[in-house]
Design a protein around this motif. Structure first.
Motif, PDB file in Angstrom:
ATOM      1  N   GLN A   1     107.266 -93.111  -1.503  1.00 29.64           N
ATOM      2  CA  GLN A   1     108.564 -93.294  -0.997  1.00 29.64           C
ATOM      3  C   GLN A   1     108.756 -94.539  -0.282  1.00 29.64           C
ATOM      4  O   GLN A   1     109.687 -95.177  -0.200  1.00 29.64           O
ATOM      5  CB  GLN A   1     109.100 -92.200  -0.512  1.00 29.64           C
ATOM      6  N   THR A   2     107.637 -94.942   0.709  1.00 31.06           N
ATOM      7  CA  THR A   2     107.800 -96.078   1.794  1.00 31.06           C
ATOM      8  C   THR A   2     107.537 -97.259   1.013  1.00 31.06           C
ATOM      9  O   THR A   2     108.447 -98.140   1.224  1.00 31.06           O
ATOM     10  CB  THR A   2     106.617 -95.871   2.602  1.00 31.06           C
ATOM     11  N   VAL A   3     106.775 -97.403  -0.059  1.00 29.74           N
ATOM     12  CA  VAL A   3     106.681 -98.671  -0.833  1.00 29.74           C
ATOM     13  C   VAL A   3     107.661 -98.887  -1.707  1.00 29.74           C
ATOM     14  O   VAL A   3     107.601 -98.119  -2.771  1.00 29.74           O
ATOM     15  CB  VAL A   3     104.920 -98.999  -0.929  1.00 29.74           C
ATOM     16  N   GLU A   4     108.177-100.156  -1.725  1.00 27.19           N
ATOM     17  CA  GLU A   4     109.431-100.133  -2.654  1.00 27.19           C
ATOM     18  C   GLU A   4     108.698-100.816  -3.962  1.00 27.19           C
ATOM     19  O   GLU A   4     107.834-101.574  -4.141  1.00 27.19           O
ATOM     20  CB  GLU A   4     110.153-101.264  -1.921  1.00 27.19           C
ATOM     21  N   ALA A   5     109.179-100.079  -5.244  1.00 27.90           N
ATOM     22  CA  ALA A   5     108.347-100.489  -6.528  1.00 27.90           C
ATOM     23  C   ALA A   5     109.177-101.714  -6.826  1.00 27.90           C
ATOM     24  O   ALA A   5     110.427-101.879  -6.654  1.00 27.90           O
ATOM     25  CB  ALA A   5     108.726 -99.273  -7.356  1.00 27.90           C
ATOM     26  N   PRO A   6     108.464-102.613  -7.503  1.00 28.49           N
ATOM     27  CA  PRO A   6     109.122-103.837  -8.098  1.00 28.49           C
ATOM     28  C   PRO A   6     110.174-103.482  -9.079  1.00 28.49           C
ATOM     29  O   PRO A   6     109.925-102.572 -10.086  1.00 28.49           O
ATOM     30  CB  PRO A   6     108.116-104.804  -8.581  1.00 28.49           C
ATOM     31  N   GLN A   7     111.199-104.408  -9.097  1.00 31.00           N
ATOM     32  CA  GLN A   7     111.971-104.368 -10.425  1.00 31.00           C
ATOM     33  C   GLN A   7     111.868-105.175 -11.310  1.00 31.00           C
ATOM     34  O   GLN A   7     111.801-106.481 -11.353  1.00 31.00           O
ATOM     35  CB  GLN A   7     113.368-104.487  -9.924  1.00 31.00           C
ATOM     36  N   LEU A   8     111.034-104.825 -12.418  1.00 32.30           N
ATOM     37  CA  LEU A   8     110.520-105.810 -13.508  1.00 32.30           C
ATOM     38  C   LEU A   8     111.453-106.257 -14.343  1.00 32.30           C
ATOM     39  O   LEU A   8     112.516-105.518 -14.900  1.00 32.30           O
ATOM     40  CB  LEU A   8     109.258-104.968 -14.280  1.00 32.30           C
ATOM     41  N   ARG A   9     111.635-107.645 -14.595  1.00 37.84           N
ATOM     42  CA  ARG A   9     112.370-108.070 -15.679  1.00 37.84           C
ATOM     43  C   ARG A   9     112.073-107.637 -17.022  1.00 37.84           C
ATOM     44  O   ARG A   9     111.187-107.668 -17.292  1.00 37.84           O
ATOM     45  CB  ARG A   9     112.580-109.572 -15.151  1.00 37.84           C
ATOM     46  N   ARG A  10     113.006-107.360 -17.951  1.00 41.55           N
ATOM     47  CA  ARG A  10     112.930-106.922 -19.193  1.00 41.55           C
ATOM     48  C   ARG A  10     112.784-108.363 -20.012  1.00 41.55           C
ATOM     49  O   ARG A  10     113.562-109.390 -19.821  1.00 41.55           O
ATOM     50  CB  ARG A  10     113.908-106.124 -19.715  1.00 41.55           C
TER      51      ARG A  10
END
Length: 310
Positions: free
Chosen positions: A301-310
């Motif tokens: 929850q602490t480490v923000e997951a990347p928003q991958l580009r499609r």
């Protein structure tokens, strides 16, 4: 992946109701990792390992660890032949594709350590000579929980060489009743069919390893592992070997999901299995599975997951 589905379905004929565990074992096999199955006796740890060995049609050896098993039983030894007047190497149990190491924590520390080079280097050294092991070489080890009679802790260096630690757990009520019915006349393991040839398995392993990992995903994996090293309740965090294992297993997860690229959900799906057995908690943290789940969920929850580009 049709082949992967057939493999999972075939193993599920023997280990009913444990679809997630069966899939995770296949992920580790495709990532060429080693598996530690930790659970109470009698829940199917050895049966699961034997079913996979049979389904994948690989050379298999099984060694039942007891205090009197010697390191030479594991890696092999040289002996003098009176007829040829020369020394010959007698191969140990590790010279196989899948080594079923039953109750590894009942062996002596010396015998446990004999597996270290083989698991890490895919080779062994005996009397100054190095011998390569077959490829693939995968250890599926079982152990009973610490506290069972005759068991002792595996050293951290040994634990770190297992890509994951998994637990099968008790079956549900209906599944246990079905298990007894299936075994009324014969053992379902005898009916398990081989699905793959060795060449096909190696091809699947290569395809899984070639799954794309973006720079953002590499950074995400590194940050997750790094966070385990600075948490106030953790004395010793996950090693760099854990980062490599997490990346490799995330690729396998993506591959079995029908993708050729890794997304954050792949990492999250296997993070606990890769990291939990590598962490050493402070005494006041009351080490337990509940505590480990809480800490690892907090890190995710602490480490923000990347928003991958499609």
């Amino acid at each position: 992946m049709e082949q992967a589905k057939r493999i999972v379905d075939e193993v599920n004929r023997v280990i009913a109701g444990k679809d997630i565990i069966v899939k995770k074992v296949l992920m580790v096999l495709l990532a060429n990792g080693h598996i530690l199955l930790e659970d109470i006796p009698g829940v199917g740890k050895t049966t699961l390992a034997m079913a996979y060995a049979k389904v994948l049609r690989l050379a298999t050896r099984r060694i039942q660890f007891t205090p009197d098993v010697m390191p030479s039983d594991v890696v092999g030894f040289t002996m003098y032949d009176e007829h040829t007047k020369a020394f010959h190497f007698q191969k140990g149990a590790v010279f196989t594709n899948i080594l079923l190491a039953d109750e590894i924590n009942r062996a002596s520390a010396k015998t446990q350590s004999a597996l270290l080079e083989a698991m890490e280097e895919q080779k062994v050294s005996v009397d100054g000579t190095t011998y390569e092991l077959p490829h693939p070489f995968i250890v599926i080890a079982t152990q009973n929980p610490i506290g069972s009679a005759g068991t002792q802790l595996l050293p951290e260096s040994q634990l770190d060489r297992f890509m994951v630690r998994l637990s099968i757990g008790y079956p549900a009520l209906e599944q246990e009743a079905m298990m007894m019915k299936q075994r009324h006349h014969h053992d379902p393991l005898a009916d398990v069919e081989a699905i793959l040839e060795e060449a096909s398995l190696l091809q699947m392993m290569r395809e899984a390893a070639n799954c794309y990992v973006s720079d953002e995903m590499y950074q995400y994996i590194a940050m997750l592992v790094h966070t385990t090293r600075k948490h106030p309740e953790i004395v010793q965090g996950a090693s760099p070997r854990a980062s490599l294992a997490l990346c490799a297993l995330a690729k396998s997860c993506a591959y079995l999901s029908g993708r050729d690229y890794v997304i954050p959900q792949d990492v999250k799906a296997v993070f606990f299995d890769v990291v939990a057995h590598r962490l050493i908690l402070k005494k006041e943290a009351r080490p337990s599975l509940t505590t480990l789940h809480r800490l690892i969920d907090l890190i995710l929850q602490t480490v923000e997951a990347p928003q991958l580009r499609r």
